[in-house]
Design an enzyme around this catalytic site. Structure first.
Site, PDB file in Angstrom:
ATOM      1  N   HIS A 211      -7.151  -4.643   2.249  1.00 10.86           N
ATOM      2  CA  HIS A 211      -6.923  -5.338   3.520  1.00 10.86           C
ATOM      3  C   HIS A 211      -8.186  -5.991   4.053  1.00 10.86           C
ATOM      4  CE1 HIS A 211      -3.085  -3.192   3.364  1.00 10.86           C
ATOM      5  NE2 HIS A 211      -2.677  -4.331   3.881  1.00 10.86           N
ATOM      6  N   GLU A 453       8.238  -3.742  -1.890  1.00  7.30           N
ATOM      7  CA  GLU A 453       6.875  -3.475  -2.330  1.00  7.30           C
ATOM      8  C   GLU A 453       6.712  -2.080  -2.924  1.00  7.30           C
ATOM      9  OE1 GLU A 453       4.189  -4.004   0.966  1.00  7.30           O
ATOM     10  OE2 GLU A 453       5.493  -2.989   2.387  1.00  7.30           O
ATOM     11  N   ASP A 477       1.303  -4.237  -2.759  1.00  9.22           N
ATOM     12  CA  ASP A 477       1.704  -2.839  -2.889  1.00  9.22           C
ATOM     13  C   ASP A 477       2.580  -2.604  -4.113  1.00  9.22           C
ATOM     14  OD1 ASP A 477       0.499  -1.209  -0.861  1.00  9.22           O
ATOM     15  OD2 ASP A 477       1.537  -2.469   0.584  1.00  9.22           O
ATOM     16  N   CYS A 524       5.300 -12.496   0.048  1.00 11.86           N
ATOM     17  CA  CYS A 524       4.157 -12.576   0.964  1.00 11.86           C
ATOM     18  C   CYS A 524       2.963 -11.820   0.403  1.00 11.86           C
ATOM     19  CB  CYS A 524       4.535 -12.094   2.353  1.00 11.86           C
ATOM     20  SG  CYS A 524       5.148 -10.418   2.392  1.00 11.86           S
TER      21      CYS A 524
HETATM   22  C1  PEP Z   1       1.944  -6.535   0.153  1.00 11.94           C
HETATM   23  O1  PEP Z   1       1.894  -5.328  -0.024  1.00 11.94           O
HETATM   24  O2  PEP Z   1       2.040  -7.357  -0.784  1.00 11.94           O
HETATM   25  C2  PEP Z   1       1.888  -7.091   1.514  1.00 11.94           C
HETATM   26  C3  PEP Z   1       2.030  -8.373   1.743  1.00 11.94           C
HETATM   27  O3  PEP Z   1       1.653  -6.228   2.539  1.00 11.94           O
HETATM   28  P1  PEP Z   1       0.190  -5.654   2.878  1.00 11.94           P
HETATM   29  O4  PEP Z   1      -0.801  -6.412   2.046  1.00 11.94           O
HETATM   30  O5  PEP Z   1      -0.031  -5.839   4.335  1.00 11.94           O
HETATM   31  O6  PEP Z   1       0.301  -4.223   2.493  1.00 11.94           O
HETATM   32 MG    MG Z   2       2.216  -4.023   1.628  1.00 14.19          MG
END
Ligand code: PEP
Ligand code: MG
Length: 615
Positions: A211, A453, A477, A524
């Site tokens: 993140h 995910e 994820d 995403c």
């Molecule tokens: C993901 O896991 O691909 C996602 C978009 O969510 P995050 O990166 O916030 O866990």
């Molecule tokens: Mg995620």
């Protein structure tokens, strides 16, 4: 310390594109960010006073919150215990010794003292006492924040470069900027650097999908992550080059290296300018297939950045950033105001609000989450939301109310059983009934979607496609859980590839399930922001991609250079391959010549290609 000065290079992972040159500010390896600084004898008294003032400030803050709570509640007794802990004599004695005898700045003294006390408590047999070690850490963080460290929305406090006298003069263009070097930075630390003088990051841990990297890219700050031994090799005041394109850090560059870095900065800016000029053109392939390109955002201000980069909506708003670094969760009104701000910036375009995804590598003081052995497999995201029912209900109410003002969707993260979707739907109905009773307006039909995910969800995609209003694939994820690779672990980053055929088969299954049931599917995860990744996803059948804003112009440009028909063939072939490397080689041999400038960050043939692609 290992001496590697004189232009030596440290390698890491390219976390966020761009190149920056500036003086380093090195933060300690502990969780809270603060500068390690020795104080002169004449500064000892003022450092001690800083500590005493911080104690007073934290106690006053805690008492203020206490005043708003019912005395009988468990929260009130916890806060009372904190007030006592902050003023604890043993803590004060340790800090005193650290400042007066070891000549450490107050921040360092506090961190050292609280870490030592927490470690002592953490090692005792009694589980109750062990649990108290987290409280000591919490108290330490509050004190550090009061001392001017830890993220505050206003930037990076405590960065006083005069504290780090440089051995040579700083080049004038870099005199105001700093590059932050840390063992780790939390997403919240990173978020706090908005609008500050920070022009680059170097961390020892982290990977492309951690993140922190996501935040760095959102802020368009070049970053190199997973640099082994960065803290041992760089000291505050060193001039460093952060090359976020190549994943390279140069410490104390030679004049030649500096010139080369400046050239790279200029080239990168030229490419960004070229791409910026075409960002508002639609992403339509050469065989006329239109692709929706949306943005992932973490902070409300990023909505403007998303629009500026040509986003056609928000496909993922990570609302968890509303909860970090505070004792109380945000109120319904506060959240509603933030959601409306994002919607206003997006001017009627679709905004997908993801319910808070806290836990895993996103720690929030708000929930004082217990330490878990495997936080990535623990109380995270929708699991936490369903436990913290009232907090979740407040968020759902705010989201529903936002729907009265525009095109809003709600998305649930980390769903691993369809029962979670059902429970959220029930809670959403409860929120609707409440709002109706109170006379608050909201949209009659509001899409509730799930993130795919967790492998279990991908495998059960048919069931979700029948029950959810949409599905959005979270490859960050999905890769972590399907390939059993911690997304923050730099040492294993080479294993965490979204191009692994196992991941491609899961994605393929989800897209097919969605198509069969008429349930929209988008993505995403970070894979969509890589141009090879985006190309492969189009070939697999996706027509909506959501990505970090900074990637939008180049992904749009890449899409304008390809045909869906050829990508479909590539994807079909990729599904027959055995390893991620084979898939990457396939994409490279088919697309590298057309993507070369975008991949290298050098505008060698871009104008020509743009002309031909628009022809
Ligand atoms: C993901 O896991 O691909 C996602 C978009 O969510 P995050 O990166 O916030 O866990
Ligand atoms: Mg995620």
């Amino acid at each position: 310390m290992t001496a590697i000065k004189g232009g030596e290079t440290l390698m890491g992972i390219a976390g966020a594109h761009g190149v920056a040159v500036a003086r380093a500010v090195v933060f300690s390896a502990s969780r809270a960010g603060f500068p390690l600084r020795r104080v002169k004898p004449e500064q000892v008294v003022s450092e001690w006073k800083r500590f005493e003032d911080a104690v007073g400030e934290v106690q006053a803050d805690l008492r203020r919150v206490l005043g708003e709570l019912d005395e009988q509640t468990p929260e009130a007794s916890i806060l009372e215990a904190y007030v006592l802990m902050v003023g604890d004599e043993t803590l004060a004695q340790r800090v005193h010794g650290n400042i007066h005898e070891r000549r450490r700045c107050a921040d360092w003294a506090v961190a050292d003292a609280t870490e030592a006390l927490a470690a002592r408590l953490g090692s005792v047999d009694d589980p109750y006492m062990r649990e108290r070690s987290h409280d000591v850490e919490f108290v330490g963080e509050r004190l550090l924040r009061a001392l001017g460290n830890m993220p505050e929305p206003s930037g990076v406090p405590g960065l006083d470069l005069s504290l780090f006298p440089a051995s040579e003069p700083v080049p004038s263009s870099q005199s105001e900027s700093v590059i932050v070097v840390a063992h780790d930075l939390s997403p919240a630390d990173t978020a706090a650097m908005i609008g500050s003088r920070v022009v680059g990051f170097i961390t020892e841990v982290g990977s492309r999908t951690s993140h922190t990297a996501i935040m760095a890219r959102a802020l368009a700050i070049p970053a190199v992550l997973g640099v082994n031994g960065a803290l041992a090799h760089i000291v505050s005041g060193d001039l460093v080059v952060v090359d976020g394109l190549r994943g390279r850090v140069i410490v104390d560059p030679t004049a030649e290296q500096l010139e080369e870095a400046d050239r790279r900065v200029a080239r990168y800016q030229a490419l960004a300018l070229e791409l910026g000029q075409s960002r508002d053109r639609a992403a339509i392939t050469k065989d006329d297939v239109a692709i929706s390109i949306l943005a992932n955002i973490e902070l409300p201000d990023e909505a403007d950045v998303a629009v500026a980069h040509g986003a056609e909506g928000v496909g993922l708003y990570r609302t968890e950033f509303l909860y970090v670094n505070r004792l109380e969760p945000p109120s319904e009104e506060e959240q509603l105001a933030v959601f409306r701000r994002v919607m206003d910036s997006m001017k009627g375009k679709q905004v997908t609000l993801r319910s808070f995804d806290i836990g895993g590598d996103k720690f929030a003081t708000t929930f004082r989450l217990p330490r878990e052995l495997n936080p990535m497999l623990g109380l995270r995201a929708v699991r936490l939301a369903l436990v913290e029912r009232e907090v979740f209900l407040t968020q759902l109410r705010a989201m529903l109310r936002a729907s009265a003002f525009g095109d809003v969707r709600i998305m649930i993260p980390l769903v691993s059983s369809v029962s979670e979707l059902r429970r959220v739907r029930t809670l959403l109905d409860e929120a609707r009934a409440q709002l109706l009773g109170e006379g608050h307006p909201f949209a009659r039909s509001l899409s509730l979607g799930v993130m795919i995910e967790v492998p279990a969800a991908a495998i059960m995609a048919k069931t979700y496609a029948a029950e959810a209003d949409f599905m959005s694939i979270g490859t960050n994820d999905l890769v972590q859980y399907a390939l059993a690779v911690d997304r923050t672990n730099r040492a294993l980053a080479h294993l965490a590839s979204p191009y692994d055929p196992a991941i491609l088969h899961l994605i393929d299954g989800v897209i097919r399930a969605g198509r069969d049931a008429g349930c929209p599917v988008s993505i995403c995860g970070e894979m969509a922001s890589e141009i090879y990744g985006a190309a492969l996803l189009l070939g697999l059948g996706l027509r909506e991609l959501s990505m970090e804003s900074v990637a939008i112009p180049e992904v749009k440009e890449a899409i304008r250079r390809v045909r869906v028909s050829e990508l479909e063939q590539l994807a079909a072939e990729a599904l027959t391959l055995a390893t991620a490397t084979e898939v990457e080689q396939l994409l490279e041999s088919a697309l590298e010549s057309r993507f070369h400038d975008l991949l290298t960050g050098q505008p060698d043939s871009l104008p020509e290609r743009s002309r031909s692609s628009s022809a």
